[in-house]
Design an enzyme around this catalytic site. Sequence first.
Site, mmCIF file in Angstrom:
data_model
loop_
_atom_site.group_PDB
_atom_site.id
_atom_site.type_symbol
_atom_site.label_atom_id
_atom_site.label_comp_id
_atom_site.label_asym_id
_atom_site.label_seq_id
_atom_site.Cartn_x
_atom_site.Cartn_y
_atom_site.Cartn_z
ATOM 1 N N ASN A 40 0.869 -1.179 0.000
ATOM 2 C CA ASN A 40 0.000 0.000 0.000
ATOM 3 C C ASN A 40 0.907 1.231 0.000
ATOM 4 O O ASN A 40 1.511 1.557 1.021
ATOM 5 C CB ASN A 40 -0.896 -0.026 1.249
ATOM 6 C CG ASN A 40 -1.749 1.230 1.361
ATOM 7 O OD1 ASN A 40 -1.801 2.047 0.439
ATOM 8 N ND2 ASN A 40 -2.423 1.380 2.488
ATOM 9 N N TRP A 41 0.993 1.873 -1.159
ATOM 10 C CA TRP A 41 1.918 3.002 -1.299
ATOM 11 C C TRP A 41 1.380 4.272 -0.629
ATOM 12 O O TRP A 41 2.091 5.258 -0.541
ATOM 13 C CB TRP A 41 2.183 3.273 -2.781
ATOM 14 C CG TRP A 41 3.024 2.243 -3.463
ATOM 15 C CD1 TRP A 41 3.525 1.084 -2.926
ATOM 16 C CD2 TRP A 41 3.494 2.283 -4.825
ATOM 17 N NE1 TRP A 41 4.259 0.400 -3.872
ATOM 18 C CE2 TRP A 41 4.259 1.115 -5.041
ATOM 19 C CE3 TRP A 41 3.333 3.179 -5.882
ATOM 20 C CZ2 TRP A 41 4.869 0.830 -6.272
ATOM 21 C CZ3 TRP A 41 3.940 2.908 -7.106
ATOM 22 C CH2 TRP A 41 4.702 1.745 -7.303
ATOM 23 N N LYS A 42 0.114 4.265 -0.237
ATOM 24 C CA LYS A 42 -0.507 5.452 0.377
ATOM 25 C C LYS A 42 -0.252 6.684 -0.509
ATOM 26 O O LYS A 42 -0.315 6.557 -1.733
ATOM 27 C CB LYS A 42 0.000 5.615 1.816
ATOM 28 C CG LYS A 42 -0.165 4.318 2.633
ATOM 29 C CD LYS A 42 0.071 4.470 4.092
ATOM 30 C CE LYS A 42 -0.160 3.124 4.787
ATOM 31 N NZ LYS A 42 -0.028 3.190 6.228
ATOM 32 N N HIS B 126 -9.474 1.308 4.978
ATOM 33 C CA HIS B 126 -8.190 1.485 5.656
ATOM 34 C C HIS B 126 -8.378 2.427 6.841
ATOM 35 O O HIS B 126 -9.163 3.374 6.776
ATOM 36 C CB HIS B 126 -7.145 2.042 4.685
ATOM 37 C CG HIS B 126 -5.762 1.938 5.244
ATOM 38 N ND1 HIS B 126 -5.282 2.829 6.175
ATOM 39 C CD2 HIS B 126 -4.777 1.029 5.041
ATOM 40 C CE1 HIS B 126 -4.053 2.468 6.515
ATOM 41 N NE2 HIS B 126 -3.723 1.384 5.846
ATOM 42 N N GLU C 145 -5.271 -4.879 10.467
ATOM 43 C CA GLU C 145 -4.212 -3.908 10.733
ATOM 44 C C GLU C 145 -4.525 -3.156 12.032
ATOM 45 O O GLU C 145 -5.329 -2.215 12.021
ATOM 46 C CB GLU C 145 -4.125 -2.882 9.595
ATOM 47 C CG GLU C 145 -3.831 -3.478 8.240
ATOM 48 C CD GLU C 145 -3.320 -2.422 7.269
ATOM 49 O OE1 GLU C 145 -2.155 -2.526 6.878
ATOM 50 O OE2 GLU C 145 -4.073 -1.484 6.940
HETATM 51 P P1 13P Z 1 3.210 0.213 7.673
HETATM 52 O O1 13P Z 1 3.694 -1.072 7.055
HETATM 53 O O2 13P Z 1 3.979 1.421 7.216
HETATM 54 O O3 13P Z 1 3.099 0.107 9.160
HETATM 55 O O4 13P Z 1 1.719 0.462 7.123
HETATM 56 C C1 13P Z 1 0.801 -0.569 7.188
HETATM 57 C C2 13P Z 1 -0.401 -0.160 6.434
HETATM 58 O O5 13P Z 1 -1.137 0.728 6.826
HETATM 59 C C3 13P Z 1 -0.670 -0.855 5.162
HETATM 60 O O6 13P Z 1 -1.964 -0.604 4.714
#
Ligand code: 13P
Length: 281
Positions: A8-10, A105, A195
């Site tokens: 997930n590149w956000k 998310h 998550e």
């Molecule tokens: P991180 O791996 O940076 O903790 O992020 C997890 C996340 O939110 C994936 O959707």
Amino acid sequence: MQAWVIGNWKQNPATSHDVNALMDDLLTAVTAEESTRAGTAKHCQLMIAPSCIHMAAASARLQGSSVLCAAQDISAHSATTGAYTGDCSAQQVTDAGAIWTLIGHSERRQYHQESHDLLVQKLDNGLKQNLGIVLCIGETQAQYDAEQTFDVLDEQLAVIKELLEQQANQQSGQQSAAPSDVAVTLSERLIIAYEPVWAIGTGKVPTVAEVSATHKYIKQTISSFAAPLSTVSVLYGGSVNADNADSFAADSMIDGALVGGASLKAESFLAIAEAFNRAKT
Ligand code: 13P
């Protein structure tokens, strides 16, 4: 069971130039790894979720590779087109090359106040366009501390139950229709990503035993909605990196990882994938 490792590149990387550099690294490494593997089975499906603006370019570069493309979100308001400024629909992300989409998310829940009803609509819109759905769930630190994790997950997973009932009713026109055929379709198009909010981007992780017990609970809960959902993969997300991936991958309840920060470097992302590939033979 095949594992999934999803990046997930956000809201990253900053520029198209940086996206191309990351894609170069990723594709070079994936191609090299596949030629080394030649003929031996692969047990881990890779997927990346670029931001909407980079989706078409990234998915074009993935053509012919084994890596799939996902959206990070879709509009709740329409599966196709409409006057919804700022939204991207399930149809539009599919057209841009997405095969899957994340929804729910914690960053969407936190910064965009995404509600239960909104997520039912997103689930419905995604399925209407034949997208696979990665439904993200997880408790906050305060909820974890108050030992409310399973209650929170019950509430968040209830969107699936509601969707099943809604779709069965639409198909049969009867209030009490058995949702079994809808559930079979959903079981092929759904992934759950657990998550814990307190583990995202913090470097803090629950123990593998905790994640395992929570995944078992998630699997039991969704199976209770409809038996076909017992085959749905449940991924862990939250500070997964190249160093801790092996320990998560070794647990039979953990079917893969949703990776944020470590997916922005091909090397760490592929090291995580390799951990799951080794463990899930
Ligand atoms: P991180 O791996 O940076 O903790 O992020 C997890 C996340 O939110 C994936 O959707």
